[in-house]
Motif scaffolding. Structure first.
Motif, PDB file in Angstrom:
ATOM      1  N   ARG A   1       0.974  -1.268  -0.012  1.00  0.00           N
ATOM      2  CA  ARG A   1      -0.021   0.007  -0.094  1.00  0.00           C
ATOM      3  C   ARG A   1       0.834   1.315   0.006  1.00  0.00           C
ATOM      4  NH1 ARG A   1      -4.946   0.244   1.572  1.00  0.00           N
ATOM      5  NH2 ARG A   1      -4.816  -1.777   2.678  1.00  0.00           N
ATOM      6  N   GLU A   2       0.664   2.192  -0.889  1.00  0.00           N
ATOM      7  CA  GLU A   2       1.341   3.398  -0.995  1.00  0.00           C
ATOM      8  C   GLU A   2       1.526   4.441   0.273  1.00  0.00           C
ATOM      9  OE1 GLU A   2       4.356   4.608  -2.451  1.00  0.00           O
ATOM     10  OE2 GLU A   2       3.399   4.500  -4.395  1.00  0.00           O
ATOM     11  N   LEU A   3       2.646   4.328   0.785  1.00  0.00           N
ATOM     12  CA  LEU A   3       2.844   5.227   2.207  1.00  0.00           C
ATOM     13  C   LEU A   3       4.136   6.096   1.778  1.00  0.00           C
ATOM     14  CD1 LEU A   3       2.674   2.287   4.899  1.00  0.00           C
ATOM     15  CD2 LEU A   3       0.903   3.936   4.039  1.00  0.00           C
ATOM     16  N   ASP A   4       3.942   7.415   2.281  1.00  0.00           N
ATOM     17  CA  ASP A   4       5.072   8.218   2.278  1.00  0.00           C
ATOM     18  C   ASP A   4       6.437   7.884   2.485  1.00  0.00           C
ATOM     19  OD1 ASP A   4       2.993   9.913   1.101  1.00  0.00           O
ATOM     20  OD2 ASP A   4       2.784  11.237   3.055  1.00  0.00           O
ATOM     21  N   LEU A   5       6.489   7.107   3.705  1.00  0.00           N
ATOM     22  CA  LEU A   5       7.751   6.542   4.085  1.00  0.00           C
ATOM     23  C   LEU A   5       8.499   5.753   3.082  1.00  0.00           C
ATOM     24  CD1 LEU A   5       7.616   3.391   5.210  1.00  0.00           C
ATOM     25  CD2 LEU A   5       6.205   4.407   6.778  1.00  0.00           C
ATOM     26  N   TYR A   6       7.664   4.790   2.479  1.00  0.00           N
ATOM     27  CA  TYR A   6       8.553   4.043   1.161  1.00  0.00           C
ATOM     28  C   TYR A   6       9.133   4.874   0.085  1.00  0.00           C
ATOM     29  CZ  TYR A   6       5.483   0.186   3.136  1.00  0.00           C
ATOM     30  OH  TYR A   6       4.960  -0.620   3.636  1.00  0.00           O
ATOM     31  N   GLN A   7       8.642   6.370  -0.055  1.00  0.00           N
ATOM     32  CA  GLN A   7       9.457   6.945  -1.128  1.00  0.00           C
ATOM     33  C   GLN A   7      10.842   7.370  -0.504  1.00  0.00           C
ATOM     34  OE1 GLN A   7       8.280   8.266  -4.087  1.00  0.00           O
ATOM     35  NE2 GLN A   7       6.801   6.780  -3.903  1.00  0.00           N
ATOM     36  N   SER A   8      11.219   7.277   0.716  1.00  0.00           N
ATOM     37  CA  SER A   8      12.200   7.848   1.471  1.00  0.00           C
ATOM     38  C   SER A   8      13.387   6.676   1.327  1.00  0.00           C
ATOM     39  CB  SER A   8      12.082   8.175   2.843  1.00  0.00           C
ATOM     40  OG  SER A   8      11.184   9.284   2.803  1.00  0.00           O
ATOM     41  N   VAL A   9      12.835   5.470   1.478  1.00  0.00           N
ATOM     42  CA  VAL A   9      13.799   4.261   1.455  1.00  0.00           C
ATOM     43  C   VAL A   9      13.688   3.220   0.371  1.00  0.00           C
ATOM     44  CG1 VAL A   9      13.954   4.473   4.142  1.00  0.00           C
ATOM     45  CG2 VAL A   9      12.258   3.096   2.929  1.00  0.00           C
ATOM     46  N   ILE A  10      12.620   2.833  -0.640  1.00  0.00           N
ATOM     47  CA  ILE A  10      12.634   1.929  -1.341  1.00  0.00           C
ATOM     48  C   ILE A  10      11.948   2.361  -2.877  1.00  0.00           C
ATOM     49  CG2 ILE A  10      13.033   0.131   0.198  1.00  0.00           C
ATOM     50  CD1 ILE A  10       9.758  -0.200   0.021  1.00  0.00           C
ATOM     51  N   LYS A  11      12.007   3.816  -2.877  1.00  0.00           N
ATOM     52  CA  LYS A  11      11.613   4.397  -3.915  1.00  0.00           C
ATOM     53  C   LYS A  11      12.032   3.494  -5.489  1.00  0.00           C
ATOM     54  CE  LYS A  11      10.834   8.494  -6.613  1.00  0.00           C
ATOM     55  NZ  LYS A  11      11.195  10.146  -6.780  1.00  0.00           N
ATOM     56  N   ASP A  12      11.056   3.172  -6.270  1.00  0.00           N
ATOM     57  CA  ASP A  12      11.609   2.308  -7.678  1.00  0.00           C
ATOM     58  C   ASP A  12      11.740   0.966  -7.634  1.00  0.00           C
ATOM     59  OD1 ASP A  12      11.717   4.942  -9.051  1.00  0.00           O
ATOM     60  OD2 ASP A  12      13.607   5.371  -8.417  1.00  0.00           O
ATOM     61  N   PHE A  13      11.583   0.473  -6.072  1.00  0.00           N
ATOM     62  CA  PHE A  13      11.927  -0.894  -6.169  1.00  0.00           C
ATOM     63  C   PHE A  13      10.574  -1.711  -5.684  1.00  0.00           C
ATOM     64  CE2 PHE A  13      16.150   0.577  -4.541  1.00  0.00           C
ATOM     65  CZ  PHE A  13      16.832   0.356  -5.596  1.00  0.00           C
ATOM     66  N   TYR A  14       9.575  -0.944  -5.493  1.00  0.00           N
ATOM     67  CA  TYR A  14       8.302  -1.843  -5.272  1.00  0.00           C
ATOM     68  C   TYR A  14       7.101  -1.283  -6.385  1.00  0.00           C
ATOM     69  CZ  TYR A  14       6.595   2.705  -3.149  1.00  0.00           C
ATOM     70  OH  TYR A  14       6.499   4.112  -2.924  1.00  0.00           O
ATOM     71  N   ILE A  15       5.989  -2.330  -6.213  1.00  0.00           N
ATOM     72  CA  ILE A  15       4.837  -1.869  -6.815  1.00  0.00           C
ATOM     73  C   ILE A  15       3.919  -1.137  -5.844  1.00  0.00           C
ATOM     74  CG2 ILE A  15       2.801  -2.973  -8.225  1.00  0.00           C
ATOM     75  CD1 ILE A  15       4.802  -5.286  -8.119  1.00  0.00           C
ATOM     76  N   GLY A  16       3.507   0.201  -6.038  1.00  0.00           N
ATOM     77  CA  GLY A  16       2.483   0.820  -4.875  1.00  0.00           C
ATOM     78  C   GLY A  16       1.091   0.830  -5.237  1.00  0.00           C
ATOM     79  N   CYS A  17       0.341   0.520  -4.472  1.00  0.00           N
ATOM     80  CA  CYS A  17      -1.045   0.621  -4.715  1.00  0.00           C
ATOM     81  C   CYS A  17      -1.898   1.368  -3.624  1.00  0.00           C
ATOM     82  CB  CYS A  17      -1.841  -0.731  -4.461  1.00  0.00           C
ATOM     83  SG  CYS A  17      -0.762  -1.748  -5.831  1.00  0.00           S
ATOM     84  N   GLN A  18      -2.989   2.227  -4.183  1.00  0.00           N
ATOM     85  CA  GLN A  18      -3.521   3.121  -3.225  1.00  0.00           C
ATOM     86  C   GLN A  18      -4.594   2.561  -2.250  1.00  0.00           C
ATOM     87  OE1 GLN A  18      -2.804   6.342  -2.506  1.00  0.00           O
ATOM     88  NE2 GLN A  18      -1.017   6.304  -4.187  1.00  0.00           N
ATOM     89  N   ASP A  19      -5.174   1.442  -2.831  1.00  0.00           N
ATOM     90  CA  ASP A  19      -6.237   0.606  -2.056  1.00  0.00           C
ATOM     91  C   ASP A  19      -6.282  -0.769  -2.584  1.00  0.00           C
ATOM     92  OD1 ASP A  19      -7.641   0.925  -4.511  1.00  0.00           O
ATOM     93  OD2 ASP A  19      -8.642   2.674  -4.033  1.00  0.00           O
ATOM     94  N   LYS A  20      -7.337  -1.412  -1.879  1.00  0.00           N
ATOM     95  CA  LYS A  20      -7.618  -2.768  -2.451  1.00  0.00           C
ATOM     96  C   LYS A  20      -7.899  -2.918  -3.975  1.00  0.00           C
ATOM     97  CE  LYS A  20     -11.198  -4.861  -1.004  1.00  0.00           C
ATOM     98  NZ  LYS A  20     -11.808  -5.150  -2.627  1.00  0.00           N
ATOM     99  N   GLU A  21      -8.604  -2.116  -4.217  1.00  0.00           N
ATOM    100  CA  GLU A  21      -9.228  -2.171  -5.790  1.00  0.00           C
ATOM    101  C   GLU A  21      -7.853  -1.984  -6.698  1.00  0.00           C
ATOM    102  OE1 GLU A  21     -12.200  -1.822  -3.537  1.00  0.00           O
ATOM    103  OE2 GLU A  21     -10.832  -0.211  -3.337  1.00  0.00           O
ATOM    104  N   GLU A  22      -6.742  -1.116  -6.507  1.00  0.00           N
ATOM    105  CA  GLU A  22      -5.647  -0.917  -7.376  1.00  0.00           C
ATOM    106  C   GLU A  22      -4.734  -2.203  -7.174  1.00  0.00           C
ATOM    107  OE1 GLU A  22      -2.295   2.252  -8.421  1.00  0.00           O
ATOM    108  OE2 GLU A  22      -3.527   2.588  -6.795  1.00  0.00           O
ATOM    109  N   MET A  23      -4.873  -2.766  -6.012  1.00  0.00           N
ATOM    110  CA  MET A  23      -4.065  -4.227  -5.677  1.00  0.00           C
ATOM    111  C   MET A  23      -4.577  -5.128  -6.569  1.00  0.00           C
ATOM    112  SD  MET A  23      -3.559  -4.177  -1.484  1.00  0.00           S
ATOM    113  CE  MET A  23      -3.303  -2.673  -0.682  1.00  0.00           C
ATOM    114  N   GLN A  24      -5.845  -5.228  -6.845  1.00  0.00           N
ATOM    115  CA  GLN A  24      -6.642  -6.169  -7.571  1.00  0.00           C
ATOM    116  C   GLN A  24      -6.196  -6.276  -9.000  1.00  0.00           C
ATOM    117  OE1 GLN A  24      -9.247  -8.996  -6.917  1.00  0.00           O
ATOM    118  NE2 GLN A  24      -8.460  -9.413  -8.979  1.00  0.00           N
ATOM    119  N   ASP A  25      -6.305  -4.658  -9.395  1.00  0.00           N
ATOM    120  CA  ASP A  25      -6.075  -4.644 -10.628  1.00  0.00           C
ATOM    121  C   ASP A  25      -4.521  -5.088 -11.027  1.00  0.00           C
ATOM    122  OD1 ASP A  25      -8.512  -3.718 -11.001  1.00  0.00           O
ATOM    123  OD2 ASP A  25      -7.864  -1.527 -10.946  1.00  0.00           O
ATOM    124  N   LYS A  26      -3.700  -4.751 -10.158  1.00  0.00           N
ATOM    125  CA  LYS A  26      -2.069  -4.918 -10.374  1.00  0.00           C
ATOM    126  C   LYS A  26      -1.768  -6.356 -10.599  1.00  0.00           C
ATOM    127  CE  LYS A  26      -0.639  -0.136  -9.962  1.00  0.00           C
ATOM    128  NZ  LYS A  26       0.410   0.656  -9.253  1.00  0.00           N
TER     129      LYS A  26
END
Length: 343
Positions: free
Chosen positions: A271-296
Motif C-alpha cells: 500500500r503506497e505510504l509516504d515513508l516508502y518514498q524515502s527508502v525504497i523508491k523505484d523498487f516496489y509496486i505501489g497501490c492506493q487501495d484494495k481495488e488497485e491491488m486487485q488490478d495490478k
C-alpha cells in the motif's frame, strides 16, 4: 576496543520486526567487528556506548546513571502513531505510554531512525535534529536468499502448491494495522489464487482486532493459509515460492519483511505510504487501495515479463541494503559518535 552494551528484550516476542532487526545487528557486529567492539547484552557494567533497542522501564531508569552508561543511543523503531492498529490499550494507559515513549527518546544523547520520515515527529517531540541519524535496516543474505528454479519447485511440492499456482505471500503480525482485512478480502475475491500469511498474534489478546482475526485464523477461506509464526529457515522457503510479496499495511516503519523479500528476488507490492518514498523508491509496486491491488495483481498474473522486471528491481534493492553496505554505516556511526562525546 569500544565497549558497547545492547539493551533489548526485542527477541522475547517472536514474529515481530524489531526483534529481527535487533538480532541481525547483533550477529553482524559479532561477525565483522569482534576485534573493534566489545559487545555486551543487557549488562550493567560500565560502557562507552549504551544502545537501547526497546523501551523497558528498567532501561529508562538506567539512563540517569550517565557515567556508567556512556553515550546513550536510542533506536527509534516506532512512534506513538505507528502503534495505532497494533495493540489495544485502555485510552488513559495509551496516553501515558505515548508520553513515556517520547520521553525515553528525549533522554537519549543520540537517536538512530530506521526511516527518515520519523524525523519530523521526533523534532515536534523536542528532540534535536543534529542528534538524529538515519541508518536503514538490513537482512542477512546468508539466511534470506534466492533459490534456483529446481529448489523452488521442490519447495512448492513439499508445501502443497502446484507449479502453475499464482502464490501471494504476506508476512507480519496478525493485526489491523497490517491491512489484513484487504488481504483476506482479496483471497475471497480470487479463489483460483493461493494466499499465505506467515505470522501470528505476537501480543496475544491485546492485539488490535484479536477476536475478529482469531475466527478467520482458525477458519480461513480455502485458498488462504495461515502457517503461524514461521522460523527464518522456513520463511525463506515461503518467499521463494511466492510470485508476489504483498504488504497492505496502513502504517509501517522500515519492514524487515520487505528486505527479506528483496533478498529472495520476490516482487514487492505495498500500500503506497509516504515513508516508502524515502527508502525504497523505484523498487516496489505501489497501490492506493484494495481495488488497485486487485488490478495490478491481475495484470502481473498474466504477464511473466512484468514479474521478471520486478524481480530484477528486488535484486537491485537487495544490493543497496546489503549487510556489507550497512555494516560500514554502523562502524562509522559508533566510532564517530564515541569520539564526539569523548571530551
Amino acid at each position: 576496543m569500544l565497549r558497547i552494551t545492547m539493551f533489548s528484550h526485542a527477541d522475547k516476542v517472536k514474529g515481530q520486526g524489531v526483534g529481527s532487526a535487533y538480532l541481525e545487528l547483533i550477529k553482524m557486529l559479532q561477525d565483522k567487528f569482534s576485534k573493534e567492539f566489545l559487545l555486551r547484552v543487557n549488562s550493567w557494567k560500565k560502557s562507552d556506548i549504551s544502545h537501547y533497542h526497546t523501551v523497558n522501564f528498567s532501561y529508562y531508569l538506567s539512563t540517569f546513571f550517565t557515567r556508567k552508561r556512556g553515550v546513550r543511543i536510542g533506536y527509534v523503531h516506532f512512534l506513538p502513531e505507528t502503534l495505532e492498529g497494533s495493540i489495544e490499550l485502555y485510552q488513559p494507559f495509551q496516553k501515558i505510554f505515548n508520553w513515556y515513549l517520547l520521553d525515553f527518546y528525549r533522554r537519549m544523547d543520540e537517536l538512530v531512525v530506521v526511516n527518515p520520515s520519523f524525523i519530523p515527529a521526533l523534532l515536534r517531540a523536542g528532540c534535536q535534529k543534529d542528534k538524529i541519524t538515519y541508518i536503514p535496516n538490513f537482512v542477512s543474505q546468508k539466511e534470506f536468499y534466492e533459490k534456483n528454479a529446481t529448489e523452488k519447485q521442490l519447495i512448492r511440492e513439499k508445501l502443497g502448491y502446484e507449479e502453475t499456482d499464482f502464490v501471494i505471500l504476506g508476512v507480519g503480525q496478525i493485526q489491523k494495522r497490517k491491512g489484513l482485512d484487504d488481504f483476506i478480502q482479496l483471497a475471497k475475491d480470487n479463489p483460483s489464487w493461493k494466499f499465505i500469511w506467515a505470522g501470528g498474534f505476537s501480543f496475544g489478546k491485546i492485539t488490535d482486532g484479536y477476536s475478529e482475526y482469531e475466527k478467520i485464523y482458525k477458519n480461513p477461506p480455502k485458498n488462504l493459509t495461515f502457517p503461524g509464526i514461521v522460523d527464518r529457515d522456513t520463511l525463506v522457503d515461503y518467499y521463494n515460492i511466492a510470485n508476489i510479496f504483498l504488504l497492505p499495511s496502513y502504517n509501517e516503519l522500515f519492514p524487515m519483511s520487505i528486505l527479506e523479500a528483496f533478498n529472495c528476488g520476490t516482487p514487492v507490492m505495498v500500500r503506497e505510504l509516504d515513508l516508502y518514498q524515502s527508502v525504497i523508491k523505484d523498487f516496489y509496486i505501489g497501490c492506493q487501495d484494495k481495488e488497485e491491488m486487485q488490478d495490478k495483481l491481475t495484470a502481473l498474473q498474466s504477464s511473466s515479463n512484468d514479474l521478471q522486471t520486478w524481480q530484477k528491481a528486488s535484486r537491485q534493492a537487495a544490493q543497496k541494503y546489503s549487510e556489507d553496505a550497512v555494516a560500514k554505516l554502523w562502524f562509522d556511526y559508533y566510532t564517530k559518535t564515541y569520539q564526539k562525546y569523548r571530551s
